[in-house]
Design a protein around this motif. Structure first.
Motif, PDB file in Angstrom:
ATOM      1  N   GLN A  86      21.427 -25.559 -36.657  1.00 11.75           N
ATOM      2  CA  GLN A  86      20.422 -24.621 -37.155  1.00 11.75           C
ATOM      3  C   GLN A  86      20.824 -23.201 -36.754  1.00 11.75           C
ATOM      4  O   GLN A  86      21.771 -22.992 -36.003  1.00 11.75           O
TER       5      GLN A  86
ATOM      6  N   LEU B  95      17.256 -16.627 -37.322  1.00  5.77           N
ATOM      7  CA  LEU B  95      17.313 -15.466 -38.196  1.00  5.77           C
ATOM      8  C   LEU B  95      16.778 -14.259 -37.434  1.00  5.77           C
ATOM      9  O   LEU B  95      15.691 -14.318 -36.851  1.00  5.77           O
TER      10      LEU B  95
ATOM     11  N   ARG C 279      12.717 -16.324 -37.378  1.00  5.86           N
ATOM     12  CA  ARG C 279      12.378 -17.746 -37.386  1.00  5.86           C
ATOM     13  C   ARG C 279      13.669 -18.567 -37.322  1.00  5.86           C
ATOM     14  O   ARG C 279      14.759 -18.048 -37.557  1.00  5.86           O
TER      15      ARG C 279
ATOM     16  N   ILE D  10      16.044 -21.467 -38.899  1.00  7.87           N
ATOM     17  CA  ILE D  10      16.314 -21.992 -40.233  1.00  7.87           C
ATOM     18  C   ILE D  10      17.405 -23.059 -40.131  1.00  7.87           C
ATOM     19  O   ILE D  10      18.256 -23.020 -39.239  1.00  7.87           O
TER      20      ILE D  10
ATOM     21  N   THR E 294      19.911 -24.494 -45.452  1.00 13.20           N
ATOM     22  CA  THR E 294      19.253 -23.410 -46.204  1.00 13.20           C
ATOM     23  C   THR E 294      19.591 -22.035 -45.654  1.00 13.20           C
ATOM     24  O   THR E 294      19.048 -21.037 -46.106  1.00 13.20           O
ATOM     25  N   ALA E 295      20.517 -21.980 -44.695  1.00 14.22           N
ATOM     26  CA  ALA E 295      20.779 -20.720 -43.980  1.00 14.22           C
ATOM     27  C   ALA E 295      21.208 -19.590 -44.905  1.00 14.22           C
ATOM     28  O   ALA E 295      20.705 -18.467 -44.801  1.00 14.22           O
TER      29      ALA E 295
ATOM     30  N   ASP F 174      20.798 -19.174 -48.245  1.00 14.96           N
ATOM     31  CA  ASP F 174      19.729 -18.742 -49.148  1.00 14.96           C
ATOM     32  C   ASP F 174      18.661 -17.940 -48.406  1.00 14.96           C
ATOM     33  O   ASP F 174      18.198 -16.899 -48.891  1.00 14.96           O
ATOM     34  N   GLU F 175      18.280 -18.411 -47.227  1.00 12.01           N
ATOM     35  CA  GLU F 175      17.233 -17.705 -46.484  1.00 12.01           C
ATOM     36  C   GLU F 175      17.723 -16.358 -45.961  1.00 12.01           C
ATOM     37  O   GLU F 175      16.970 -15.375 -45.934  1.00 12.01           O
TER      38      GLU F 175
ATOM     39  N   ASN G 260      17.705 -14.032 -48.987  1.00 15.98           N
ATOM     40  CA  ASN G 260      16.329 -13.645 -49.317  1.00 15.98           C
ATOM     41  C   ASN G 260      15.830 -12.563 -48.366  1.00 15.98           C
ATOM     42  O   ASN G 260      15.143 -11.618 -48.786  1.00 15.98           O
ATOM     43  N   GLU G 261      16.181 -12.699 -47.087  1.00 20.69           N
ATOM     44  CA  GLU G 261      15.760 -11.702 -46.102  1.00 20.69           C
ATOM     45  C   GLU G 261      16.453 -10.362 -46.354  1.00 20.69           C
ATOM     46  O   GLU G 261      15.854  -9.301 -46.220  1.00 20.69           O
TER      47      GLU G 261
ATOM     48  N   HIS H  78      17.446 -11.336 -58.081  1.00 21.84           N
ATOM     49  CA  HIS H  78      16.197 -11.157 -57.342  1.00 21.84           C
ATOM     50  C   HIS H  78      15.385 -10.069 -58.011  1.00 21.84           C
ATOM     51  O   HIS H  78      15.904  -9.002 -58.309  1.00 21.84           O
TER      52      HIS H  78
END
Length: 375
Positions: free
Chosen positions: A332, A335, A343, A345, A349-350, A352-353, A356-357, A373
């Motif tokens: 994991q 972030l 949080r 992650i 999904t690292a 993509d997240e 997004n950030e 986006h």
């Protein structure tokens, strides 16, 4: 041993003062930002191909583009290119001064001539007369591969002194014609040779210097050789505009140029990715994740620092230094945003997240969001 608090190092981005010239809307020298150039690989006579390539270069951040002008047909093709090009156009002239005359009349923003292979004295006067009327600069472009044989004999080979002397002699000829809107380059395929040459020129003349390691090689080798040569000089405050010469798509040249300038803190276009080299402590597929993040960040033009780190030793600290970052743990990541944990992650999904950030951060900074986006 000295107390390190008493040891002072000049970390200012000192730039040697040079005369300023204008290449279209781009200022070169005189304290202007170091500009990034490239050269089209498309045949100048194929107008649409050239304009397509220039468009891609503009999107990559390139600021000045140079075109080869080998014959009269290529010179005639410059007019529609100059009318439609979103970037200032430089005509690259060898051997025949008449091609330079045609290029100026076609509307180019700068002329590059090579004193090593242009020997018509009367031709230079005609070039200067038209360049002055058109208010465009002339680049004296010396190359180790085409150095005048007399200078090679005088200096005992293709040396830094011989290259610098060739450039200075050409500059003096232009000055005698009362022309001072000059840019100077003296390139070699050896980074050591070009470094020594430009250091001599920096002491000898006050005109802006165009830096480059010529014939640097393919992408991997060429970027390394260029970074060594350009980096050493730019760190000394020498250089006003650069080209990274690669046997590759010219878009790669522009990207490499900005990467070198970013590494020295001289320009801040696009994302800066820092990632650790990994070791036996890493418990996430860091290389795969870092490569994917780098691929997606290529679309970012805003100055943002992103960290992708693999373990608990330096990871959290480096991630905190970035605008946005992730630091790996066991299968994991944590972030981070501006030094604060957001949080945990999962490694699945690292990417993509993280992206997004980054997109959210860019929106808050009123920057262009990532492709795909919405605002």
């Amino acid at each position: 041993m000295k107390n390190m608090k008493d040891v002072k190092v000049n970390t200012d981005n000192f730039r040697k003062t040079t005369r300023q010239v204008s290449v279209g809307p781009v200022l070169v020298g005189g304290g202007a930002p170091v500009s990034v150039q490239s050269m089209c690989t498309a045949d100048t006579r194929r107008t649409e191909d050239v304009l397509e390539e220039i468009g891609r270069l503009e999107r990559a951040g390139c600021e000045i583009v140079r075109l080869a002008v080998p014959d009269a047909e290529a010179a005639q093709a410059l007019r529609p290119i100059c009318l439609k090009s979103p970037l200032p156009v430089v005509a690259d002239i060898h051997f025949d001064y008449r091609l330079a005359i045609s290029a100026i009349r076609a509307g180019v923003n700068k002329i590059r001539i090579n004193p090593g292979n242009m020997h018509d004295g009367g031709g230079l006067e005609k070039i200067v007369k038209l360049a002055r009327k058109a208010c465009i600069p002339i680049r004296v472009g010396v190359n180790a591969g085409s150095l005048d044989r007399k200078l090679i004999a005088e200096y005992g080979g293709v040396t830094a002194e011989a290259l610098a002397a060739s450039a200075v002699l050409a500059v003096r000829e232009l000055e005698q014609l009362d022309f001072e809107d000059i840019v100077v380059s003296a390139k070699a395929s050896s980074p050591r040779l070009m470094i020594d040459t430009y250091r001599l020129l920096s002491e000898a003349i006050r005109y802006p210097l165009h830096l480059g390691v010529t014939e640097a090689g393919t992408r991997a080798e060429g970027i390394i050789r260029s970074a060594v040569g350009l980096g050493a000089l730019l760190s000394d405050g020498i250089g006003d505009t650069i080209r990274v010469s690669l046997t590759a798509d010219p878009v790669e040249e522009a990207a490499a140029g900005f990467a070198i300038l970013k590494a020295l803190g001289l320009r801040q276009r696009g994302a800066t990715l820092i990632s650790c080299p990994t070791c036996g402590r890493t418990e996430v597929p860091l290389m795969k994740i870092a490569e994917e993040v780098e691929r997606r960040l290529a679309a970012v033009t805003a100055p943002i620092k992103v960290a992708v780190m693999g373990c608990v030793v330096n990871g959290p600290g480096e991630a905190r230094e970035a605008d946005i970052g992730i630091a790996g743990g066991k299968e994991q990541f944590m972030l981070f945003r501006k030094g604060e944990p957001v949080r945990k992650i999962s490694q699945e999904t690292a990417v993509d997240e993280l992206m997004n950030e980054i997109d959210l951060y860019l929106k808050e900074q009123h920057e262009q969001p990532l492709p795909g986006h919405s605002r």
